[in-house]
Scaffold this motif. Structure first.
Motif, PDB file in Angstrom:
ATOM      1  N   ASP A 152      -1.727  34.689  44.273  1.00 58.19           N
ATOM      2  CA  ASP A 152      -0.944  35.299  43.197  1.00 58.19           C
ATOM      3  C   ASP A 152      -1.808  35.354  41.939  1.00 58.19           C
ATOM      4  O   ASP A 152      -1.943  34.369  41.205  1.00 58.19           O
ATOM      5  N   THR A 153      -2.422  36.503  41.711  1.00 58.89           N
ATOM      6  CA  THR A 153      -3.309  36.650  40.548  1.00 58.89           C
ATOM      7  C   THR A 153      -2.606  37.345  39.389  1.00 58.89           C
ATOM      8  O   THR A 153      -3.252  37.958  38.546  1.00 58.89           O
ATOM      9  N   ARG A 154      -1.292  37.215  39.341  1.00 60.79           N
ATOM     10  CA  ARG A 154      -0.546  37.776  38.230  1.00 60.79           C
ATOM     11  C   ARG A 154      -0.475  36.815  37.047  1.00 60.79           C
ATOM     12  O   ARG A 154      -0.028  37.183  35.964  1.00 60.79           O
ATOM     13  N   ALA A 155      -0.904  35.562  37.272  1.00 61.29           N
ATOM     14  CA  ALA A 155      -0.851  34.566  36.198  1.00 61.29           C
ATOM     15  C   ALA A 155      -1.981  33.563  36.374  1.00 61.29           C
ATOM     16  O   ALA A 155      -2.507  33.381  37.485  1.00 61.29           O
ATOM     17  N   ASP A 156      -2.373  32.926  35.253  1.00 58.76           N
ATOM     18  CA  ASP A 156      -3.402  31.892  35.311  1.00 58.76           C
ATOM     19  C   ASP A 156      -2.878  30.625  35.972  1.00 58.76           C
ATOM     20  O   ASP A 156      -3.596  29.929  36.681  1.00 58.76           O
ATOM     21  N   GLU A 157      -1.606  30.297  35.709  1.00 60.09           N
ATOM     22  CA  GLU A 157      -0.992  29.094  36.250  1.00 60.09           C
ATOM     23  C   GLU A 157       0.339  29.433  36.902  1.00 60.09           C
ATOM     24  O   GLU A 157       0.967  30.440  36.582  1.00 60.09           O
ATOM     25  N   LEU A 158       0.750  28.544  37.843  1.00 63.49           N
ATOM     26  CA  LEU A 158       2.012  28.728  38.553  1.00 63.49           C
ATOM     27  C   LEU A 158       2.859  27.458  38.438  1.00 63.49           C
ATOM     28  O   LEU A 158       2.318  26.352  38.334  1.00 63.49           O
ATOM     29  N   ASP A 159       4.162  27.627  38.461  1.00 59.14           N
ATOM     30  CA  ASP A 159       5.069  26.480  38.468  1.00 59.14           C
ATOM     31  C   ASP A 159       5.300  26.082  39.926  1.00 59.14           C
ATOM     32  O   ASP A 159       6.341  26.391  40.520  1.00 59.14           O
TER      33      ASP A 159
END
Length: 246
Positions: free
Chosen positions: A98-105
């Motif tokens: 998932d490269t839509r964000a730098d970090e994931l929850d």
């Protein structure tokens, strides 16, 4: 049989070599089906790679592909239903890019490996480990069958050596316990043997029982290993103590 009697009464050691040899053979026997499954899974692993790759990383950050979501569901039960929220079996595992964000929850995710633009998250039973991406490199989309074959070889032999150690230790501890239980056979015939002799005797019987166990299970006969082994070894002690030369 005279050689067996001579080994039991006048041999050296406590039968550890016999137990190790049996553990070696048993580990090979149990490793083979695991290795076969791993070898058969190579095309599946290649298919997973084809779905997730290519990936390009520069200075610890994914630059290609950007704003992309790719997911592979391992061990998913496709027969459950078509509802995306319920198409995972209890043994399923997700691989997500998932490269839509730098970090994931990631604490909200099910078990799996999740890769954001900067981190790798490993989720297991709601526990999350996060590892930063590092370096500059590119993982191409190509045939990795040779790489997977090497991984399978290393994994198979790693499993074998871990299994060998654990099986040998299990055999050795159980043989010590069963050696003390030989007191029953010794009491029946009014004999007394040193600990080393009892260990060698029990080791010989235990190895014979394990060979018989493997042969029977190979024929599809199912039985409880530890109970079956203990009862037959004790029975073998009663027979052998009677026949041992005084």
């Amino acid at each position: 049989m005279n050689k067996i009697y001579a080994y039991i009464l006048r041999g050296s050691g406590v039968g550890a070599f016999l137990l190790f040899a049996m553990a070696f053979l048993a580990s090979l026997y149990y490793m083979y089906p695991v290795r076969s499954v791993l070898v058969d899974s190579i095309p599946y692993m290649q298919d997973v790679a084809d779905q997730l790759l290519p990936v390009k990383i520069e200075n610890g950050r994914i630059v290609e592909p950007l704003d992309t979501y790719r997911e592979v569901k391992l061990f998913a039960d496709e027969d459950l239903n078509d509802d995306e929220s319920n198409d995972m079996s209890p043994f399923s595992y997700r691989l997500v890019l998932d490269t839509r964000a730098d970090e994931l929850d990631a604490y909200q995710f099910s078990d799996g490996i999740y890769v954001s633009r900067q981190y790798i998250y490993m989720v297991a039973n709601k526990n999350v480990e996060r590892q930063s991406l590092e370096g500059t490199y590119e993982i191409e989309k190509k045939d990795y069958s040779d790489v997977f074959e090497d991984i399978v070889q290393w994994a198979s032999w790693g499993y074998f050596f871990i299994l060998l150690l654990s099986v040998f230790m299990g055999y050795f501890v159980l043989t010590i316990i069963l050696s003390f239980l030989s007191a029953l056979a010794l009491h029946i015939y009014g004999r007394s043997l040193s600990f080393d002799v009892k260990m060698r005797m029990t080791s010989v019987i235990f190895v014979a029982v394990q060979i018989l166990y493997i042969l029977l299970t190979s024929c599809g006969i199912s039985m409880t290993w530890w109970l079956w082994s203990c009862l037959l070894v004790i029975f073998g002690q009663i027979l052998l103590v009677k026949k041992l030369p005084a």
